[in-house]
Design a protein around this motif. Sequence first.
Motif, PDB file in Angstrom:
ATOM      1  N   SER A 266       0.810  -1.212   0.000  1.00 44.96           N
ATOM      2  CA  SER A 266       0.000   0.000   0.000  1.00 44.96           C
ATOM      3  C   SER A 266       0.846   1.266   0.000  1.00 44.96           C
ATOM      4  O   SER A 266       0.304   2.370  -0.059  1.00 44.96           O
ATOM      5  CB  SER A 266      -0.921   0.017   1.233  1.00 44.96           C
ATOM      6  OG  SER A 266      -1.811  -1.075   1.226  1.00 44.96           O
ATOM      7  N   VAL A 267       2.167   1.107   0.080  1.00 41.87           N
ATOM      8  CA  VAL A 267       3.061   2.256   0.215  1.00 41.87           C
ATOM      9  C   VAL A 267       3.797   2.538  -1.091  1.00 41.87           C
ATOM     10  O   VAL A 267       4.375   1.638  -1.705  1.00 41.87           O
ATOM     11  CB  VAL A 267       4.103   2.013   1.334  1.00 41.87           C
ATOM     12  CG1 VAL A 267       5.028   3.234   1.471  1.00 41.87           C
ATOM     13  CG2 VAL A 267       3.412   1.717   2.654  1.00 41.87           C
ATOM     14  N   SER A 268       3.768   3.795  -1.507  1.00 38.91           N
ATOM     15  CA  SER A 268       4.623   4.279  -2.592  1.00 38.91           C
ATOM     16  C   SER A 268       5.702   5.146  -1.971  1.00 38.91           C
ATOM     17  O   SER A 268       5.405   6.073  -1.206  1.00 38.91           O
ATOM     18  CB  SER A 268       3.825   5.098  -3.611  1.00 38.91           C
ATOM     19  OG  SER A 268       2.996   4.274  -4.390  1.00 38.91           O
ATOM     20  N   VAL A 269       6.953   4.845  -2.277  1.00 37.63           N
ATOM     21  CA  VAL A 269       8.086   5.603  -1.744  1.00 37.63           C
ATOM     22  C   VAL A 269       8.555   6.580  -2.820  1.00 37.63           C
ATOM     23  O   VAL A 269       8.842   6.179  -3.956  1.00 37.63           O
ATOM     24  CB  VAL A 269       9.238   4.676  -1.331  1.00 37.63           C
ATOM     25  CG1 VAL A 269      10.382   5.481  -0.724  1.00 37.63           C
ATOM     26  CG2 VAL A 269       8.739   3.626  -0.343  1.00 37.63           C
ATOM     27  N   VAL A 270       8.604   7.854  -2.465  1.00 39.79           N
ATOM     28  CA  VAL A 270       8.949   8.906  -3.426  1.00 39.79           C
ATOM     29  C   VAL A 270      10.319   9.487  -3.076  1.00 39.79           C
ATOM     30  O   VAL A 270      10.530   9.983  -1.966  1.00 39.79           O
ATOM     31  CB  VAL A 270       7.890  10.031  -3.422  1.00 39.79           C
ATOM     32  CG1 VAL A 270       8.294  11.154  -4.386  1.00 39.79           C
ATOM     33  CG2 VAL A 270       6.514   9.474  -3.790  1.00 39.79           C
ATOM     34  N   PHE A 271      11.234   9.397  -4.041  1.00 34.80           N
ATOM     35  CA  PHE A 271      12.548  10.033  -3.934  1.00 34.80           C
ATOM     36  C   PHE A 271      12.625  11.171  -4.948  1.00 34.80           C
ATOM     37  O   PHE A 271      12.089  11.059  -6.057  1.00 34.80           O
ATOM     38  CB  PHE A 271      13.676   9.047  -4.270  1.00 34.80           C
ATOM     39  CG  PHE A 271      13.855   7.917  -3.306  1.00 34.80           C
ATOM     40  CD1 PHE A 271      14.560   8.102  -2.129  1.00 34.80           C
ATOM     41  CD2 PHE A 271      13.333   6.660  -3.585  1.00 34.80           C
ATOM     42  CE1 PHE A 271      14.753   7.046  -1.245  1.00 34.80           C
ATOM     43  CE2 PHE A 271      13.517   5.600  -2.707  1.00 34.80           C
ATOM     44  CZ  PHE A 271      14.232   5.799  -1.536  1.00 34.80           C
ATOM     45  N   VAL A 272      13.324  12.230  -4.579  1.00 33.77           N
ATOM     46  CA  VAL A 272      13.655  13.305  -5.526  1.00 33.77           C
ATOM     47  C   VAL A 272      15.175  13.351  -5.622  1.00 33.77           C
ATOM     48  O   VAL A 272      15.865  13.450  -4.602  1.00 33.77           O
ATOM     49  CB  VAL A 272      13.103  14.664  -5.064  1.00 33.77           C
ATOM     50  CG1 VAL A 272      13.584  15.786  -5.987  1.00 33.77           C
ATOM     51  CG2 VAL A 272      11.580  14.625  -5.032  1.00 33.77           C
ATOM     52  N   THR A 273      15.688  13.257  -6.842  1.00 35.22           N
ATOM     53  CA  THR A 273      17.140  13.220  -7.026  1.00 35.22           C
ATOM     54  C   THR A 273      17.629  14.391  -7.874  1.00 35.22           C
ATOM     55  O   THR A 273      16.933  14.871  -8.765  1.00 35.22           O
ATOM     56  CB  THR A 273      17.581  11.909  -7.706  1.00 35.22           C
ATOM     57  OG1 THR A 273      16.868  11.735  -8.940  1.00 35.22           O
ATOM     58  CG2 THR A 273      17.322  10.712  -6.811  1.00 35.22           C
ATOM     59  N   TYR A 274      18.839  14.801  -7.554  1.00 35.82           N
ATOM     60  CA  TYR A 274      19.598  15.747  -8.381  1.00 35.82           C
ATOM     61  C   TYR A 274      21.067  15.437  -8.140  1.00 35.82           C
ATOM     62  O   TYR A 274      21.600  15.730  -7.067  1.00 35.82           O
ATOM     63  CB  TYR A 274      19.276  17.198  -8.022  1.00 35.82           C
ATOM     64  CG  TYR A 274      20.044  18.183  -8.895  1.00 35.82           C
ATOM     65  CD1 TYR A 274      19.578  18.523 -10.167  1.00 35.82           C
ATOM     66  CD2 TYR A 274      21.242  18.739  -8.458  1.00 35.82           C
ATOM     67  CE1 TYR A 274      20.290  19.392 -10.978  1.00 35.82           C
ATOM     68  CE2 TYR A 274      21.960  19.607  -9.257  1.00 35.82           C
ATOM     69  CZ  TYR A 274      21.475  19.933 -10.515  1.00 35.82           C
ATOM     70  OH  TYR A 274      22.200  20.788 -11.314  1.00 35.82           O
ATOM     71  N   ASN A 275      21.692  14.801  -9.105  1.00 34.57           N
ATOM     72  CA  ASN A 275      23.080  14.354  -8.949  1.00 34.57           C
ATOM     73  C   ASN A 275      23.249  13.522  -7.674  1.00 34.57           C
ATOM     74  O   ASN A 275      24.213  13.689  -6.935  1.00 34.57           O
ATOM     75  CB  ASN A 275      24.039  15.546  -8.935  1.00 34.57           C
ATOM     76  CG  ASN A 275      24.359  16.023 -10.340  1.00 34.57           C
ATOM     77  OD1 ASN A 275      23.904  15.448 -11.324  1.00 34.57           O
ATOM     78  ND2 ASN A 275      25.138  17.079 -10.447  1.00 34.57           N
ATOM     79  N   SER A 276      22.300  12.640  -7.425  1.00 33.99           N
ATOM     80  CA  SER A 276      22.291  11.839  -6.200  1.00 33.99           C
ATOM     81  C   SER A 276      22.743  10.403  -6.445  1.00 33.99           C
ATOM     82  O   SER A 276      22.486   9.515  -5.622  1.00 33.99           O
ATOM     83  CB  SER A 276      20.883  11.836  -5.587  1.00 33.99           C
ATOM     84  OG  SER A 276      20.385  13.140  -5.430  1.00 33.99           O
ATOM     85  N   HIS A 277      23.407  10.157  -7.567  1.00 33.56           N
ATOM     86  CA  HIS A 277      23.746   8.792  -7.957  1.00 33.56           C
ATOM     87  C   HIS A 277      24.659   8.098  -6.943  1.00 33.56           C
ATOM     88  O   HIS A 277      24.649   6.874  -6.830  1.00 33.56           O
ATOM     89  CB  HIS A 277      24.413   8.792  -9.332  1.00 33.56           C
ATOM     90  CG  HIS A 277      25.601   9.695  -9.435  1.00 33.56           C
ATOM     91  ND1 HIS A 277      25.461  11.051  -9.708  1.00 33.56           N
ATOM     92  CD2 HIS A 277      26.928   9.472  -9.281  1.00 33.56           C
ATOM     93  CE1 HIS A 277      26.665  11.603  -9.731  1.00 33.56           C
ATOM     94  NE2 HIS A 277      27.568  10.679  -9.470  1.00 33.56           N
ATOM     95  N   ALA A 278      25.448   8.865  -6.189  1.00 37.92           N
ATOM     96  CA  ALA A 278      26.393   8.259  -5.247  1.00 37.92           C
ATOM     97  C   ALA A 278      25.713   7.689  -4.009  1.00 37.92           C
ATOM     98  O   ALA A 278      26.294   6.840  -3.319  1.00 37.92           O
ATOM     99  CB  ALA A 278      27.446   9.289  -4.829  1.00 37.92           C
ATOM    100  N   VAL A 279      24.485   8.124  -3.703  1.00 39.40           N
ATOM    101  CA  VAL A 279      23.832   7.717  -2.458  1.00 39.40           C
ATOM    102  C   VAL A 279      22.500   7.004  -2.659  1.00 39.40           C
ATOM    103  O   VAL A 279      22.032   6.311  -1.753  1.00 39.40           O
ATOM    104  CB  VAL A 279      23.626   8.935  -1.526  1.00 39.40           C
ATOM    105  CG1 VAL A 279      24.953   9.489  -1.051  1.00 39.40           C
ATOM    106  CG2 VAL A 279      22.798  10.027  -2.212  1.00 39.40           C
TER     107      VAL A 279
END
Length: 301
Positions: free
Chosen positions: A20-33
């Motif tokens: 039932s959970v959608s996890v939302v990430f926002v990235t900007y040059n976040s490839h390392a983490v």
Amino acid sequence: MKGGEVSEGTAAEPAIDLASVSVVFVTYNSHAVIGRAVASVPAACDVIIVDNASPAGTDFAARLPRPVRVLAQPRNLGFGAACNLGARSAQGRLLLFLNPDAALEDGALERLLAAVSAYGPALLMPSILAEDGRLMRKEGSILEPVPRARRLSAQEIAGDYCTRFVHGAAFLVEKDVFLDLGGFDEAIFLYHEDDDLGLRALARHIPIIVVRDAQVRHAGGKSSTPALSQTFRINRWKMRSEIYVRRKYHRAPSFAATCLKLAGGVALAALTLNAHRVMIRAGKLAGLLDMQRPGMRTGPD
């Protein structure tokens, strides 16, 4: 909820399915983490990554440990607008907003879901820990600051408790509640969008609850590549956002006093040869001056 305390901690077993959970990430040059963050999400959850036009692109998605949906944007929308986009496209009835430099500890999401069943509609935060295990807490918004000396220590927290600030790095909310609140204010490009969301939730009598035994490890400030120029830009945007929020709630600061304080801070940091602090205070001073111009945006020009 006497004294702000809710309970002696919620059960680890969720009454709501993880699917039932959608996890939302926002990235900007976040490839390392982002890999560690995504790996911490239970496999049953829908995962959405809204990429804000990272110069390095979204090739990182092919190297992630599990399938995700990537919504690549042609330009940087800002944090709040990107979160709203992810929320609208979410399949789950519950939204977990998680920073790309944060990771769920074992059982954290299950405990948050148990809290949904226990408390009903609310903004639910896990305990946010620094990499060294230190508890990272902020109890008030920029309009209602709580001095560090008045904050409870980790040893004084006996269970889940109500607070007046929702940390945008990690929180769970029902999708319908979030959208009914209007989501994040998209006029805010970066920083203080969580202050504003918390203030609007409290005005609607929607509690903000910290679920003590649900834990997230947060490597603060590592979601994008650090540099002095980036420090300047971030603090410029941060001050623009602060001025916007204060004006929104009719609590605008004194321009002259704030300008004098920041200028003095720049001079002092320069005298001590602290380039990082120079960039912080100079960025805030630039943001303050920016917001004196009519129609000025909170984000990049």
